[in-house]
Design a protein around this motif. Sequence first.
Motif, PDB file in Angstrom:
ATOM      1  N   GLU A 108       0.803  -1.224   0.000  1.00  0.00           N
ATOM      2  CA  GLU A 108       0.000   0.000   0.000  1.00  0.00           C
ATOM      3  C   GLU A 108       0.834   1.272   0.000  1.00  0.00           C
ATOM      4  O   GLU A 108       0.349   2.339  -0.402  1.00  0.00           O
ATOM      5  CB  GLU A 108      -0.956  -0.022   1.204  1.00  0.00           C
ATOM      6  CG  GLU A 108      -1.985  -1.133   1.118  1.00  0.00           C
ATOM      7  CD  GLU A 108      -2.955  -1.161   2.291  1.00  0.00           C
ATOM      8  OE1 GLU A 108      -2.955  -0.177   3.080  1.00  0.00           O
ATOM      9  OE2 GLU A 108      -3.689  -2.146   2.424  1.00  0.00           O
ATOM     10  N   ARG A 112      -0.074   5.081  -1.648  1.00  0.00           N
ATOM     11  CA  ARG A 112      -0.070   6.301  -0.833  1.00  0.00           C
ATOM     12  C   ARG A 112       0.952   7.307  -1.363  1.00  0.00           C
ATOM     13  O   ARG A 112       0.719   8.522  -1.323  1.00  0.00           O
ATOM     14  CB  ARG A 112       0.225   5.956   0.620  1.00  0.00           C
ATOM     15  CG  ARG A 112      -0.877   5.146   1.297  1.00  0.00           C
ATOM     16  CD  ARG A 112      -2.212   5.851   1.236  1.00  0.00           C
ATOM     17  NE  ARG A 112      -3.245   5.148   2.009  1.00  0.00           N
ATOM     18  CZ  ARG A 112      -4.529   5.496   2.009  1.00  0.00           C
ATOM     19  NH1 ARG A 112      -4.953   6.511   1.280  1.00  0.00           N
ATOM     20  NH2 ARG A 112      -5.401   4.811   2.734  1.00  0.00           N
ATOM     21  N   HIS A 172      -9.316   3.773  -6.955  1.00  0.00           N
ATOM     22  CA  HIS A 172      -8.718   3.101  -5.800  1.00  0.00           C
ATOM     23  C   HIS A 172      -9.124   3.779  -4.498  1.00  0.00           C
ATOM     24  O   HIS A 172      -9.394   3.106  -3.493  1.00  0.00           O
ATOM     25  CB  HIS A 172      -7.191   3.113  -5.902  1.00  0.00           C
ATOM     26  CG  HIS A 172      -6.619   1.984  -6.690  1.00  0.00           C
ATOM     27  ND1 HIS A 172      -6.672   0.675  -6.263  1.00  0.00           N
ATOM     28  CD2 HIS A 172      -5.982   1.959  -7.891  1.00  0.00           C
ATOM     29  CE1 HIS A 172      -6.090  -0.102  -7.148  1.00  0.00           C
ATOM     30  NE2 HIS A 172      -5.654   0.642  -8.146  1.00  0.00           N
ATOM     31  N   LEU A 173      -9.148   5.110  -4.503  1.00  0.00           N
ATOM     32  CA  LEU A 173      -9.397   5.867  -3.272  1.00  0.00           C
ATOM     33  C   LEU A 173     -10.846   6.306  -3.136  1.00  0.00           C
ATOM     34  O   LEU A 173     -11.202   6.988  -2.173  1.00  0.00           O
ATOM     35  CB  LEU A 173      -8.483   7.102  -3.236  1.00  0.00           C
ATOM     36  CG  LEU A 173      -6.978   6.824  -3.328  1.00  0.00           C
ATOM     37  CD1 LEU A 173      -6.209   8.134  -3.338  1.00  0.00           C
ATOM     38  CD2 LEU A 173      -6.515   5.936  -2.177  1.00  0.00           C
ATOM     39  N   SER A 248      -7.705  -3.936   5.146  1.00  0.00           N
ATOM     40  CA  SER A 248      -6.945  -2.773   4.685  1.00  0.00           C
ATOM     41  C   SER A 248      -7.771  -1.528   4.942  1.00  0.00           C
ATOM     42  O   SER A 248      -9.007  -1.558   4.942  1.00  0.00           O
ATOM     43  CB  SER A 248      -6.633  -2.908   3.195  1.00  0.00           C
ATOM     44  OG  SER A 248      -6.117  -1.689   2.683  1.00  0.00           O
ATOM     45  N   LEU A 250      -7.509   0.985   2.868  1.00  0.00           N
ATOM     46  CA  LEU A 250      -7.750   1.606   1.574  1.00  0.00           C
ATOM     47  C   LEU A 250      -9.249   1.624   1.293  1.00  0.00           C
ATOM     48  O   LEU A 250      -9.949   0.637   1.556  1.00  0.00           O
ATOM     49  CB  LEU A 250      -7.032   0.829   0.467  1.00  0.00           C
ATOM     50  CG  LEU A 250      -5.499   0.928   0.466  1.00  0.00           C
ATOM     51  CD1 LEU A 250      -4.924   0.028  -0.617  1.00  0.00           C
ATOM     52  CD2 LEU A 250      -5.048   2.369   0.253  1.00  0.00           C
TER      53      LEU A 250
END
Length: 288
Positions: A108, A112, A172-173, A248, A250
Amino acid sequence: MAELVTGWKQKIMAVRATRVRPGLDDKILTGWNALMLQALTDAYRAFAEPEFLVVAERNARFIQANLRDGQRLNRTCKNGRASISGFLEDYALVIQAYISLYEVSFTETWLREAETLTAYVLANFFDPSETQFFYTDSSAEPLIVRKKELFDNVIPASNSVMAHNLRRLGRHLENARYTDLAANMLAQVRHLVVKEPQHLTNWASLYAALLRPGAELAIIGPKVESFRQELSRRFLFDTVLAGAKKSSELPLLKLLKPAPEGRTAVHICRNQACLAPLYSVAEALAAL
């Protein structure tokens, strides 16, 4: 005859030694290293050769150690010293490579880092009046004119790479600001894409993705790596991959429930909504 050849070589080398040697360009370029990193992740995704991932991670750590300056990137490095503020090309290509490195390793940190660099680009390169990015950093040495790169050349246009990055990272975010901005950037050049696609092929790829969007694949369970490898053998257009063995933070993963004990699940998601979990790659491919 061999003795004659040896003598000729010695005479030639002696004469050459008296001449000025050609200049050697041995500086390290951030953008070119990022292109190599992207190629290594693509190769690892396709062939699952462990050495490709080892070299990719080593290269990414080199970029972090030698070409990063806080949240910023430098463009070049020579003899251990970095210089020149990074151009949009450098940021766009590094962000692209870091997202890809996350998708083949599920480490990860790289996602980031891509997020941090993207925030810097938005703060220092973005021109809200035209919904595109300048090629140079606002905090770098001022220029008479700050240009924008829209047309592909030997390397895809930095704005088109950045638009792809915003779309991938936004998914993804689960950041609608990023995905909306990517669509708005494409809208600015859409007429050119239709008129001259040979000069805007990377934009055309984004156009195709928005017309026929792919899915987000979230893998959770002990066999996350083997599932990822099997899925990666297929070309899944406009599909992003995320994964973790247990849990996770995320956004794409944190709301998904862990698979039953000992099992690995694939969640197929679109627009922040996921189908019921599937427990084999074959089922996931069939559903896609």
